[in-house]
Each structure stands twice: as structure tokens, then as C-alpha cells.
Design a protein around this motif. Sequence first.
Motif, PDB file in Angstrom:
ATOM      1  N   ARG A   1     -10.109   6.187  -3.813  1.00 39.11           N
ATOM      2  CA  ARG A   1      -9.569   4.912  -3.332  1.00 39.11           C
ATOM      3  C   ARG A   1      -8.601   5.221  -2.189  1.00 39.11           C
ATOM      4  NH1 ARG A   1     -10.885   0.774  -7.015  1.00 39.11           N
ATOM      5  NH2 ARG A   1     -12.716   1.572  -8.139  1.00 39.11           N
ATOM      6  N   VAL A   2      -9.160   5.580  -1.034  1.00 39.64           N
ATOM      7  CA  VAL A   2      -8.345   6.047   0.080  1.00 39.64           C
ATOM      8  C   VAL A   2      -7.851   4.892   0.940  1.00 39.64           C
ATOM      9  CG1 VAL A   2      -8.295   7.516   2.136  1.00 39.64           C
ATOM     10  CG2 VAL A   2      -9.564   8.254   0.104  1.00 39.64           C
TER      11      VAL A   2
ATOM     12  N   ALA B   1      -2.976   9.523  -7.933  1.00 39.91           N
ATOM     13  CA  ALA B   1      -3.693   8.407  -7.323  1.00 39.91           C
ATOM     14  C   ALA B   1      -5.123   8.407  -7.838  1.00 39.91           C
ATOM     15  CB  ALA B   1      -3.685   8.517  -5.794  1.00 39.91           C
TER      16      ALA B   1
ATOM     17  N   TYR C   1      -2.352   7.628   0.550  1.00 42.73           N
ATOM     18  CA  TYR C   1      -3.047   8.367  -0.507  1.00 42.73           C
ATOM     19  C   TYR C   1      -2.492   9.787  -0.652  1.00 42.73           C
ATOM     20  CZ  TYR C   1      -6.943  10.169  -3.294  1.00 42.73           C
ATOM     21  OH  TYR C   1      -7.702  10.751  -4.286  1.00 42.73           O
TER      22      TYR C   1
ATOM     23  N   ARG D   1       0.834  -1.196   0.000  1.00 47.58           N
ATOM     24  CA  ARG D   1       0.000   0.000   0.000  1.00 47.58           C
ATOM     25  C   ARG D   1       0.871   1.249   0.000  1.00 47.58           C
ATOM     26  NH1 ARG D   1      -5.286  -0.754   3.939  1.00 47.58           N
ATOM     27  NH2 ARG D   1      -6.006  -2.735   3.087  1.00 47.58           N
TER      28      ARG D   1
ATOM     29  N   TRP E   1      -0.877  11.749  -3.964  1.00 45.89           N
ATOM     30  CA  TRP E   1      -1.837  12.635  -4.634  1.00 45.89           C
ATOM     31  C   TRP E   1      -1.093  13.759  -5.341  1.00 45.89           C
ATOM     32  CZ3 TRP E   1      -3.089  17.747  -4.748  1.00 45.89           C
ATOM     33  CH2 TRP E   1      -4.310  18.077  -5.336  1.00 45.89           C
TER      34      TRP E   1
ATOM     35  N   PRO F   1      -5.087   2.822  -1.671  1.00 50.86           N
ATOM     36  CA  PRO F   1      -4.806   3.723  -2.795  1.00 50.86           C
ATOM     37  C   PRO F   1      -4.232   2.989  -4.006  1.00 50.86           C
ATOM     38  CG  PRO F   1      -3.984   4.637  -0.737  1.00 50.86           C
ATOM     39  CD  PRO F   1      -4.371   3.217  -0.448  1.00 50.86           C
TER      40      PRO F   1
END
Length: 224
Positions: free
Chosen positions: A163-164, A159, A152, A149, A156, A167
Amino acid sequence: MDEYDSEPIRGLPADLPPGEFILWQGAPTRRALALRVFHIRLIALYFAILVAWNVASALYDGHPLPMVLTAGAVPLIPGAIVLGLIWLYAHLIAKTTLYTITSKRLVFRFGVALPRAVNIPFKVIAGAGLKTYRDGTGDLPLTLAGKDRMAYLHIWPHARPWRVNKPEPMLRGIADATEVAETLAGALKAYMTDPDPVRLTEVSGAEISGAPAPTADLAGSPAR
């Protein structure tokens, strides 16, 4: 994710290992970022509504024409400043971002104030998607395998939106997105069948969907 001060190879924080080579490099377009990340059209519409409201209110109150025009012009100054700042920020993001597809991984280099690099090896990519737009640009989100993972906010705006919890890094707003998707699909297919990058040059017209994991489901549909 690494922070670094120099680039021995443009877009990469270090030299490529022996046997690995660059297949494609590109960056998001300013227009795509302004439209789909910062929603500049909606913000422009908001200020346009304010102008119309001020003009309608001044006319309803019976003000003379000079006062009506002045009332309509009041929101234009802050509106122009806000829209200009959005466009400038989109320009800076586009200028400082570089996506790289190599024979073994993807690398995201980004950061307006502090350059950072994110390495995504093919072995952690479970799938990839493609969404194209009428202007020819497109987005390529990546699904990571297993428990891999990324935060996020750390990646950003590169991303997939919303989809937090898990991500998905995304090549965002790139030109000629279909061709880039084919390049990525071919690289993933070559890596899955034979990690030896020398054979990658033999792959052409790679299947864009239906491959076993890590999949390259890159059949995009134009967005309206």
C-alpha cells in the motif's frame, strides 16, 4: 512524526494530557518480523538449493567424497551470515518498537538508530483490520480518513505491504492479536459514542465489525 531523545512515559515522547490514559502496550515479535517482513524461510530455502546444487554437480563430475562435502559447505558460510544478520535486525526492530493504544490515539515508537514516534489520533482512523496467523500473532492495519497520509518508507516495516500510494500504518506481528484488536475496537467505539475517556472502562466485548466510521472491522481470518 516526531524525533525525540527521552521518554517521560515508556513508548511516548511526552506526558499524556489530562483525561487520556494507556489501554495497551506491546511490540512485534522477532519471529513474526523475520518470517513475514524479511522472509527468512525463503532465503534459507535459497541457500539450501545452492547446497544441493553444489553437491549434485560435484557428484555428477565424479569428485571424491571430501570434495563433494566441501562443495556443499561453500554456500553454508555466507548463508549462515545472511540469516544471522536478518535475525539480528528483526531482534533490534522488535526491541526498539513499542505500540501504544491510549483512550484517544495510537502511538508507534520505533527506530533502531534514531527513535521516532508517530501519533495517530482516533479521529483520523477510518477503519482497522485484523489478520491472524497460526502462531497466535497478527497484524492490525489502519486505514486513515480523508487526505491524511504517511510516507511509506518513513514507517516501514510498520506499514501494510504494497500500500505505497496511500500507506496504512500497521501494528505488525504482535502476540495475542485478537485480544489487542478487541481492545482497539472498544476504544474506537467508546471514542465514537462519547469522547469522554472515563466511560471507556465500561466497554467490554465491543463489536468487532459493523460500526459506523471510524470503523473497527477487526474480524480476522487465520492465515495459512
